[in-house]
Design an enzyme around this catalytic site. Sequence first.
Site, PDB file in Angstrom:
ATOM      1  N   ASP A 164       2.353   5.502  -6.575  1.00 27.95           N
ATOM      2  CA  ASP A 164       3.613   5.432  -5.831  1.00 27.95           C
ATOM      3  C   ASP A 164       4.860   5.345  -6.700  1.00 27.95           C
ATOM      4  O   ASP A 164       5.961   5.450  -6.181  1.00 27.95           O
ATOM      5  CB  ASP A 164       3.588   4.211  -4.890  1.00 27.95           C
ATOM      6  CG  ASP A 164       2.696   4.446  -3.684  1.00 27.95           C
ATOM      7  OD1 ASP A 164       2.694   5.571  -3.177  1.00 27.95           O
ATOM      8  OD2 ASP A 164       2.001   3.500  -3.257  1.00 27.95           O
ATOM      9  N   HIS A 197      -2.505  -2.433  -9.348  1.00 26.74           N
ATOM     10  CA  HIS A 197      -3.496  -1.855  -8.443  1.00 26.74           C
ATOM     11  C   HIS A 197      -4.704  -2.772  -8.396  1.00 26.74           C
ATOM     12  O   HIS A 197      -5.067  -3.372  -9.409  1.00 26.74           O
ATOM     13  CB  HIS A 197      -3.922  -0.460  -8.942  1.00 26.74           C
ATOM     14  CG  HIS A 197      -4.569   0.355  -7.889  1.00 26.74           C
ATOM     15  ND1 HIS A 197      -5.920   0.280  -7.626  1.00 26.74           N
ATOM     16  CD2 HIS A 197      -4.051   1.236  -7.009  1.00 26.74           C
ATOM     17  CE1 HIS A 197      -6.199   1.103  -6.624  1.00 26.74           C
ATOM     18  NE2 HIS A 197      -5.083   1.687  -6.219  1.00 26.74           N
ATOM     19  N   HIS A 217       0.875  -1.188   0.000  1.00 25.82           N
ATOM     20  CA  HIS A 217       0.000   0.000   0.000  1.00 25.82           C
ATOM     21  C   HIS A 217       0.912   1.238   0.000  1.00 25.82           C
ATOM     22  O   HIS A 217       1.727   1.402  -0.892  1.00 25.82           O
ATOM     23  CB  HIS A 217      -0.931  -0.113   1.222  1.00 25.82           C
ATOM     24  CG  HIS A 217      -2.011   0.928   1.326  1.00 25.82           C
ATOM     25  ND1 HIS A 217      -2.457   1.677   0.263  1.00 25.82           N
ATOM     26  CD2 HIS A 217      -2.749   1.342   2.396  1.00 25.82           C
ATOM     27  CE1 HIS A 217      -3.420   2.500   0.668  1.00 25.82           C
ATOM     28  NE2 HIS A 217      -3.608   2.317   1.969  1.00 25.82           N
TER      29      HIS A 217
HETATM   30  N1  ACO Z   1       4.943  -6.385 -10.334  1.00 29.03           N
HETATM   31  C1  ACO Z   1       4.893  -7.584 -10.949  1.00 29.03           C
HETATM   32  N2  ACO Z   1       3.805  -8.372 -10.975  1.00 29.03           N
HETATM   33  C2  ACO Z   1       2.709  -7.921 -10.358  1.00 29.03           C
HETATM   34  C3  ACO Z   1       2.677  -6.677  -9.711  1.00 29.03           C
HETATM   35  C4  ACO Z   1       3.858  -5.901  -9.718  1.00 29.03           C
HETATM   36  N3  ACO Z   1       3.907  -4.729  -9.121  1.00 29.03           N
HETATM   37  N4  ACO Z   1       1.468  -6.486  -9.181  1.00 29.03           N
HETATM   38  C5  ACO Z   1       0.739  -7.561  -9.467  1.00 29.03           C
HETATM   39  N5  ACO Z   1       1.496  -8.452 -10.177  1.00 29.03           N
HETATM   40  C6  ACO Z   1       1.070  -9.749 -10.693  1.00 29.03           C
HETATM   41  C7  ACO Z   1       1.029 -10.783  -9.599  1.00 29.03           C
HETATM   42  O1  ACO Z   1       2.269 -11.425  -9.440  1.00 29.03           O
HETATM   43  C8  ACO Z   1      -0.065 -11.695 -10.094  1.00 29.03           C
HETATM   44  O2  ACO Z   1       0.492 -12.501 -11.110  1.00 29.03           O
HETATM   45  P1  ACO Z   1      -0.018 -14.011 -11.349  1.00 29.03           P
HETATM   46  O3  ACO Z   1      -1.468 -13.881 -11.731  1.00 29.03           O
HETATM   47  O4  ACO Z   1       0.842 -14.504 -12.428  1.00 29.03           O
HETATM   48  O5  ACO Z   1       0.159 -14.700 -10.032  1.00 29.03           O
HETATM   49  C9  ACO Z   1      -1.059 -10.747 -10.749  1.00 29.03           C
HETATM   50  O6  ACO Z   1      -0.287  -9.617 -11.131  1.00 29.03           O
HETATM   51  C10 ACO Z   1      -2.175 -10.309  -9.835  1.00 29.03           C
HETATM   52  O7  ACO Z   1      -1.621  -9.867  -8.601  1.00 29.03           O
HETATM   53  P2  ACO Z   1      -2.444  -9.752  -7.266  1.00 29.03           P
HETATM   54  O8  ACO Z   1      -1.494  -9.598  -6.140  1.00 29.03           O
HETATM   55  O9  ACO Z   1      -3.435 -10.848  -7.167  1.00 29.03           O
HETATM   56  O10 ACO Z   1      -3.260  -8.446  -7.527  1.00 29.03           O
HETATM   57  P3  ACO Z   1      -3.872  -7.519  -6.438  1.00 29.03           P
HETATM   58  O11 ACO Z   1      -5.046  -6.864  -7.012  1.00 29.03           O
HETATM   59  O12 ACO Z   1      -4.097  -8.248  -5.163  1.00 29.03           O
HETATM   60  O13 ACO Z   1      -2.641  -6.538  -6.231  1.00 29.03           O
HETATM   61  C11 ACO Z   1      -1.267  -4.849  -5.542  1.00 29.03           C
HETATM   62  C12 ACO Z   1      -2.646  -5.202  -6.093  1.00 29.03           C
HETATM   63  C13 ACO Z   1      -1.110  -5.442  -4.142  1.00 29.03           C
HETATM   64  C14 ACO Z   1      -1.166  -3.327  -5.460  1.00 29.03           C
HETATM   65  C15 ACO Z   1      -0.167  -5.407  -6.472  1.00 29.03           C
HETATM   66  O14 ACO Z   1      -0.323  -4.911  -7.782  1.00 29.03           O
HETATM   67  C16 ACO Z   1       1.224  -5.127  -5.962  1.00 29.03           C
HETATM   68  O15 ACO Z   1       1.746  -5.885  -5.144  1.00 29.03           O
HETATM   69  N6  ACO Z   1       1.870  -4.003  -6.449  1.00 29.03           N
HETATM   70  C17 ACO Z   1       3.151  -3.591  -5.930  1.00 29.03           C
HETATM   71  C18 ACO Z   1       2.969  -2.808  -4.636  1.00 29.03           C
HETATM   72  C19 ACO Z   1       2.403  -1.419  -4.887  1.00 29.03           C
HETATM   73  O16 ACO Z   1       2.828  -0.705  -5.775  1.00 29.03           O
HETATM   74  N7  ACO Z   1       1.439  -1.038  -4.046  1.00 29.03           N
HETATM   75  C20 ACO Z   1       0.845   0.303  -4.082  1.00 29.03           C
HETATM   76  C21 ACO Z   1      -0.538   0.266  -4.647  1.00 29.03           C
HETATM   77  S1  ACO Z   1      -1.205   1.926  -4.742  1.00 29.03           S
HETATM   78  C22 ACO Z   1      -1.530   2.314  -3.155  1.00 29.03           C
HETATM   79  O17 ACO Z   1      -1.840   1.487  -2.339  1.00 29.03           O
HETATM   80  C23 ACO Z   1      -1.368   3.710  -2.732  1.00 29.03           C
END
Ligand code: ACO
Length: 386
Positions: free
Chosen positions: A322, A265, A226
């Site tokens: 971010d 996201h 987050h």
């Molecule tokens: N880099 C690489 N792969 C990613 C990323 C990323 N940043 N984010 C998601 N994925 C991939 C996952 O590995 C997953 O792949 P798979 O289907 O092959 O297993 C797929 O995308 C779905 O990921 P989930 O974690 O299920 O998606 P979710 O909706 O739960 O995730 C989240 C959202 C937690 C923000 C995720 O995109 C992430 O971890 N991003 C990096 C952290 C980040 O930037 N957070 C800030 C968000 S904005 C905010 O809160 C202010």
Amino acid sequence: MEANSGEPKIELGLEGVYISKSSICKVDGVNGKLYYRGYPIEALAKNSSFEETCYLLLNGHLPTLDQFEEFNSKLKAERELPEFIVDMIRELVNKADTMDVARCAISALSAYDKEAYDDSDDANLRKSIKLIAKTASIVATIGRLMMGKEPLKPDISLNHSANFMYMLNGEKPNADKSKMLDLMLILHAEHSSNASTFSTMVTGSTLADMYAAVTSGIGTLKGPLHGGADQAALKMMKNIGNPDNTEKYIEEALAGKKRIMGFGHRVYKTYDPRAKIIKAELLEIQGNSVGDVKNYTTIALRAEKMMIEKLGNTKGIWPNVDFFSGPVYTYIGIPMELFTPLFAVSRMPGWCAHMMEYWQNNRLLRPLEYYVGNIDLEYTPIRYRK
Ligand code: ACO
């Protein structure tokens, strides 16, 4: 809902679950649009100020000039910190993570508010104003003490962002940089039922007070999935070091199933509109920056290009708010350890607005867990256990 097996349908991460009706913020994740109280984020970014955006979020409408002046003078009057809070920060800083110091100090503010446990609408609005003003002073004081310098008193001749910069650096900031910070605060001020707002609401839904509720929000904001992603993204840029290493670094990280912080996201499956606005700032900075800022800027833009090619259209993973923040904050003169606490400074109006709205029609937030463990096990006294 019952699945065929008798198991309920479990929405992991509460994905797709609506918990309430709200008129504060609309996040349109399909079209990449964001509205605060109906106003597009682009219009607020271009025309508003953080103070006016706070008024909008808390009161539901843009202020008249008189309303704005009254609100702004209340915010300014609340900037000063109780001496004990400064001492507490002094004691904790450089021992605990900056987010933990911020969480403790903001939580402790309740001790200095006679209305802390008054749950009337008027008292909650006054508490929101206090929290918005004092959180900025707390985070600037953390930064100041972290750098080994003495804390400064607020300067009420300055607006919210310029005063933050003054309390952090001890000099009045350049107008362009304080405007840029003001924009960053607007962009981070609110985002519907994101994780930290949701946890604020969970705590508030028990009828705990505003201070308890936002303290939960701060704890939740810290995590790298987050709000903590802003620091994590800049750390990655630092690790990449030379812009020419960018593509290899990203390639290897993705091959190793690592996440690139600042991308992806839960709701936006397209370009986060806030990231677009921050990217435009970055492009302005790029031309006239040197050293670290130039490097981070170049790395960020090369990483963005590669990530979009690899994961944008295929998996819906695009830059979020971010990703570009780190280089912009570095340009403004904010140390990396303050990025996530600064996120709390900007998100405070969103947390408070949600609490005030939710309390109008409060219902305890209490989801279920589907139990998959044993039942009716025979209890063996400890002396007979092997
Ligand atoms: N880099 C690489 N792969 C990613 C990323 C990323 N940043 N984010 C998601 N994925 C991939 C996952 O590995 C997953 O792949 P798979 O289907 O092959 O297993 C797929 O995308 C779905 O990921 P989930 O974690 O299920 O998606 P979710 O909706 O739960 O995730 C989240 C959202 C937690 C923000 C995720 O995109 C992430 O971890 N991003 C990096 C952290 C980040 O930037 N957070 C800030 C968000 S904005 C905010 O809160 C202010």
